[in-house]
Structures are given as C-alpha cells and as structure tokens.
Enzyme design. Sequence first.
Site, PDB file in Angstrom:
ATOM      1  N   GLU A 108       6.365   7.219  -8.326  1.00 51.89           N
ATOM      2  CA  GLU A 108       4.954   6.800  -8.331  1.00 51.89           C
ATOM      3  C   GLU A 108       4.154   7.578  -7.308  1.00 51.89           C
ATOM      4  OE1 GLU A 108       4.409   2.596  -7.853  1.00 51.89           O
ATOM      5  OE2 GLU A 108       6.230   2.177  -8.977  1.00 51.89           O
TER       6      GLU A 108
ATOM      7  N   HIS B  91       1.669   1.663 -13.337  1.00 60.70           N
ATOM      8  CA  HIS B  91       2.501   0.520 -13.709  1.00 60.70           C
ATOM      9  C   HIS B  91       3.964   0.962 -13.641  1.00 60.70           C
ATOM     10  CE1 HIS B  91       3.635  -3.206 -15.705  1.00 60.70           C
ATOM     11  NE2 HIS B  91       4.406  -2.488 -16.509  1.00 60.70           N
TER      12      HIS B  91
ATOM     13  N   GLY C  49       0.799  -1.224   0.000  1.00 62.74           N
ATOM     14  CA  GLY C  49       0.000   0.000   0.000  1.00 62.74           C
ATOM     15  C   GLY C  49       0.829   1.270   0.000  1.00 62.74           C
TER      16      GLY C  49
ATOM     17  N   LEU D 280      -8.181  -7.954 -14.236  1.00 66.09           N
ATOM     18  CA  LEU D 280      -9.638  -7.798 -14.254  1.00 66.09           C
ATOM     19  C   LEU D 280     -10.174  -8.159 -15.638  1.00 66.09           C
ATOM     20  CD1 LEU D 280      -9.904  -4.469 -12.249  1.00 66.09           C
ATOM     21  CD2 LEU D 280     -10.360  -6.793 -11.428  1.00 66.09           C
TER      22      LEU D 280
ATOM     23  N   ASN E  77      -4.757   2.929 -13.262  1.00 69.01           N
ATOM     24  CA  ASN E  77      -3.740   2.030 -12.740  1.00 69.01           C
ATOM     25  C   ASN E  77      -2.386   2.704 -12.865  1.00 69.01           C
ATOM     26  OD1 ASN E  77      -2.651  -0.471 -11.723  1.00 69.01           O
ATOM     27  ND2 ASN E  77      -1.946  -0.925 -13.794  1.00 69.01           N
TER      28      ASN E  77
ATOM     29  N   LEU F 270      -4.176  -5.578 -20.832  1.00 72.63           N
ATOM     30  CA  LEU F 270      -3.387  -5.569 -19.595  1.00 72.63           C
ATOM     31  C   LEU F 270      -2.269  -4.524 -19.685  1.00 72.63           C
ATOM     32  CD1 LEU F 270      -2.661  -6.849 -16.832  1.00 72.63           C
ATOM     33  CD2 LEU F 270      -1.082  -8.339 -18.088  1.00 72.63           C
ATOM     34  N   ASP F 271      -2.262  -3.571 -18.729  1.00 68.53           N
ATOM     35  CA  ASP F 271      -1.239  -2.503 -18.733  1.00 68.53           C
ATOM     36  C   ASP F 271      -1.204  -1.794 -20.088  1.00 68.53           C
ATOM     37  OD1 ASP F 271       0.963  -4.751 -16.962  1.00 68.53           O
ATOM     38  OD2 ASP F 271      -0.544  -3.337 -16.190  1.00 68.53           O
TER      39      ASP F 271
ATOM     40  N   MET G  41      -2.983  -6.672  -7.685  1.00 70.46           N
ATOM     41  CA  MET G  41      -2.283  -7.658  -8.505  1.00 70.46           C
ATOM     42  C   MET G  41      -3.209  -8.689  -9.141  1.00 70.46           C
ATOM     43  SD  MET G  41       0.482  -6.218  -8.199  1.00 70.46           S
ATOM     44  CE  MET G  41       1.915  -7.068  -8.772  1.00 70.46           C
ATOM     45  N   ARG G  42      -4.462  -8.300  -9.403  1.00 69.88           N
ATOM     46  CA  ARG G  42      -5.365  -9.214 -10.100  1.00 69.88           C
ATOM     47  C   ARG G  42      -5.628  -8.657 -11.491  1.00 69.88           C
ATOM     48  NH1 ARG G  42      -6.323 -14.065  -8.643  1.00 69.88           N
ATOM     49  NH2 ARG G  42      -8.376 -13.993  -9.590  1.00 69.88           N
TER      50      ARG G  42
HETATM   51  C1  GRF Z   1       4.210  -0.716  -7.158  1.00 72.98           C
HETATM   52  O1  GRF Z   1       5.492  -0.881  -7.725  1.00 72.98           O
HETATM   53  C2  GRF Z   1       3.248  -0.286  -8.248  1.00 72.98           C
HETATM   54  O2  GRF Z   1       3.907   0.264  -9.364  1.00 72.98           O
HETATM   55  C3  GRF Z   1       2.577  -1.535  -8.657  1.00 72.98           C
HETATM   56  O3  GRF Z   1       2.491  -2.310  -7.479  1.00 72.98           O
HETATM   57  C4  GRF Z   1       3.704  -2.081  -6.714  1.00 72.98           C
HETATM   58  C5  GRF Z   1       3.433  -2.173  -5.231  1.00 72.98           C
HETATM   59  O4  GRF Z   1       2.487  -1.191  -4.896  1.00 72.98           O
HETATM   60  N1  GRF Z   1       1.301  -1.237  -9.228  1.00 72.98           N
HETATM   61  P1  GRF Z   1       2.112  -0.878  -3.334  1.00 72.98           P
HETATM   62  O5  GRF Z   1       3.390  -0.782  -2.556  1.00 72.98           O
HETATM   63  O6  GRF Z   1       1.294  -2.044  -2.837  1.00 72.98           O
HETATM   64  O7  GRF Z   1       1.370   0.413  -3.402  1.00 72.98           O
END
Ligand code: GRF
Length: 215
Positions: free
Chosen positions: A176, A111, A16, A95, A109, A146-147, A92-93
């Site tokens: 980010e 990436h 997070g 969709l 999103n 995807l992405d 990390m799913r």
């Molecule tokens: C990050 O590197 C982000 O780019 C990707 O997920 C990774 C972990 O994100 N989408 P977080 O630490 O759970 O926010």
Amino acid sequence: MGNQQCCVVVLISGNGNNLQALIDASSHFGYTISHVISNNPGAFGLERAKRCGISSSVLNHRDFGTRGDFDSALQQAIENQGPDLVVLAGFMRILGPEIVKNFSGRMLNIHPSLLPKYPGINTHQRVLDSGDHEHGATVHFVTEALDGGPSIAQGRISINANETAQELSARVLVREQQLYPTVVSWFASGRLYLQRGQAVMDGAKLPREGLQINL
Ligand code: GRF
C-alpha cells in the site's frame, strides 16, 4: 491545478501508515499535502502530520447528530482547503452520496484487498479463510458504491503457507505504501483522471481491476 503543485487533503482515522508514506513521497512525486482531517481525535496520524509541519483538524463524527450533518461539515472543511485531490488513507467512515458526488473524480481510497474481491472489513482474515493464494491492495476512485469505485491500480502478493492475518496485513501494508504515492503522482501529473465513470490513464481506459503494479 494549473502549474501549481497538486494540492492534496488526506482523511484519516487511525495510525496513518498510508499518510506517512504519502508525506514521505510528496516532495519528489509532484504533490503537496496541505491538510489532514481526522474523524478520530486520538488518531496517531495527527501526530505524524504535526511532526511534518502539516496542518490538521479533527471532525469528530460523534459530535454530529446524523451522518448527513457530519458529511456536510466534512465537505466544508475539505473545500476550505481548496484541494485538487482528496485522499482517504485509513479513513473508516462511510461517506454518503452528496459528499461523494461533490468530489467525484477527485477522491481516492485504498482498500486492503484485490477488489472486487473482499469489499468491507477484515479482508486479511477473510482471504486466509477462503484459501486464496494471493492478496493485495487496490487504489480506486471513490463513488457511492462502498469500496466499489473504478479501480486504478493493484499491488499483489502471494500468500505464504500458515501466515496469520497479522503477518499478511503487514505485508499488504508495505505494498500500500508503495502503491498509493505512485497513484497520487499519476493524478497530480494529469495522467490519471475519471471520465464518464471510468478510470483513464494516458488517455486509455483502465482494465476493471486497474493496472497490476509489481513495485
Ligand atoms: C490500511 O490497511 C488501509 O488499507 C486501510 O486502512 C488501514 C489502516 O490505514 N484503508 P493507516 O495505517 O491508518 O494508514
């Protein structure tokens, strides 16, 4: 959205870090995070939400027979919050097309690569292996690819000699955490939207790679 603050639901799976950055910026960036949903019951991001008084729910994908069942339960859980925007932050799913279509134009999103280069996972090691001189992160609208949705903005860094994937990942993460709240604030203020499959900012179509932001 009207004159109410932009209501955001954030989806997470892990630590997070991006969620925390979005929370920290929310009060002065014109949006409110109303709810956090995690597919992973052990996600530390749930603890972050709790500490900040933000409600959360867990929808464990392991509890569902098919991807489609998970997606429709997730869609319902999100709609119950009535958000203006859904933000994937380390979610990390993958969709499926139905839920993505349902939130078309109001799902973002982030990436960890300079899309369209390096979609998928392990981007930092892949960038190092390829000998690229720069790397970064991209915020994009989510589509079925995807992405692959229309890019909105990119934060770019140059790669240091002999740095490891771990070190690179940490430096990208800083970018980010600056980039994501900024893009969400553009959406919240109505400057940024998706129109006929294109990312539009202040009425102008954005370039394919999105705006290059050097925060
Ligand atoms: C990050 O590197 C982000 O780019 C990707 O997920 C990774 C972990 O994100 N989408 P977080 O630490 O759970 O926010």
